[in-house]
Motif scaffolding. Structure first.
Motif, PDB file in Angstrom:
ATOM      1  N   SER A 170      -5.874   4.164  -3.124  1.00 53.06           N
ATOM      2  CA  SER A 170      -5.684   3.073  -2.159  1.00 53.06           C
ATOM      3  C   SER A 170      -4.878   3.511  -0.943  1.00 53.06           C
ATOM      4  N   LEU A 171      -4.032   4.534  -1.108  1.00 49.45           N
ATOM      5  CA  LEU A 171      -3.227   5.006   0.018  1.00 49.45           C
ATOM      6  C   LEU A 171      -4.050   5.812   1.008  1.00 49.45           C
ATOM      7  N   GLY A 172      -5.006   6.545   0.514  1.00 45.63           N
ATOM      8  CA  GLY A 172      -5.761   7.458   1.368  1.00 45.63           C
ATOM      9  C   GLY A 172      -5.053   8.802   1.442  1.00 45.63           C
ATOM     10  N   ASP A 173      -5.596   9.726   2.226  1.00 44.69           N
ATOM     11  CA  ASP A 173      -5.012  11.070   2.338  1.00 44.69           C
ATOM     12  C   ASP A 173      -3.709  11.080   3.122  1.00 44.69           C
ATOM     13  N   ARG A 174      -3.559  10.114   4.029  1.00 48.81           N
ATOM     14  CA  ARG A 174      -2.359  10.020   4.867  1.00 48.81           C
ATOM     15  C   ARG A 174      -1.874   8.587   4.845  1.00 48.81           C
ATOM     16  N   PHE A 175      -0.548   8.436   4.862  1.00 49.24           N
ATOM     17  CA  PHE A 175       0.047   7.109   4.928  1.00 49.24           C
ATOM     18  C   PHE A 175       1.426   7.223   5.552  1.00 49.24           C
TER      19      PHE A 175
END
Length: 143
Positions: A25-30
């Motif tokens: 849910s965060l993705g590769d970058r946050f």
């Protein structure tokens, strides 16, 4: 939606594993920044953008609004999850949240929170002790 409680150690270089259940849910970058109650907040980029819109509408004429926005943005950093599922938490954020060894990563609706295990333990015990009273005092809180 983020939920759950996970424990991982942060190493001396500031690398912390983000649990697989949260990574999707965060993705590769946050974005990670100072949170409240002595923890860090982590937002997926789309949630961060929505939050930015709200922060941009805060009244600049109010000192508390200016202070909050400065404090919140000044520590914000974009983190990238590496191939081992880790992020590098900058030293200023590690110091703010007292992240030394064992950490607790908590899913909280639209964000994650990163706590030192000691601080999380204190917070959890206090919240558990007062949970019924807190729930009763919430406005429009109905199960």
């Amino acid at each position: 939606m983020f939920m759950g409680e996970f424990k991982h150690n942060i190493d001396t270089k500031g690398r912390l594993i983000i649990p697989a259940k949260l990574r999707d849910s965060l993705g590769d970058r946050f974005v990670v920044t100072r949170g409240m109650d002595g923890c860090l907040f982590g937002y997926p980029l789309e949630e961060w953008s929505a939050l930015e819109e709200k922060l941009q509408n805060m009244p600049l004429s109010k000192k508390d609004a200016r202070t909050f926005v400065r404090f919140f943005y000044s520590a914000a950093t974009e983190c990238e999850i590496d191939k081992q599922g880790r992020i590098n938490v900058p030293s200023n954020l590690r110091a703010f949240a007292d992240l030394v060894k064992e950490c607790c990563i908590v899913g909280v609706s639209n964000r994650i929170e990163i706590w030192s295990s000691d601080r999380w333990q204190i917070f959890s015990e206090e919240a558990e002790e007062n949970f019924d009273e807190i729930a009763e005092n919430m406005i429009d809180f109905d199960f």
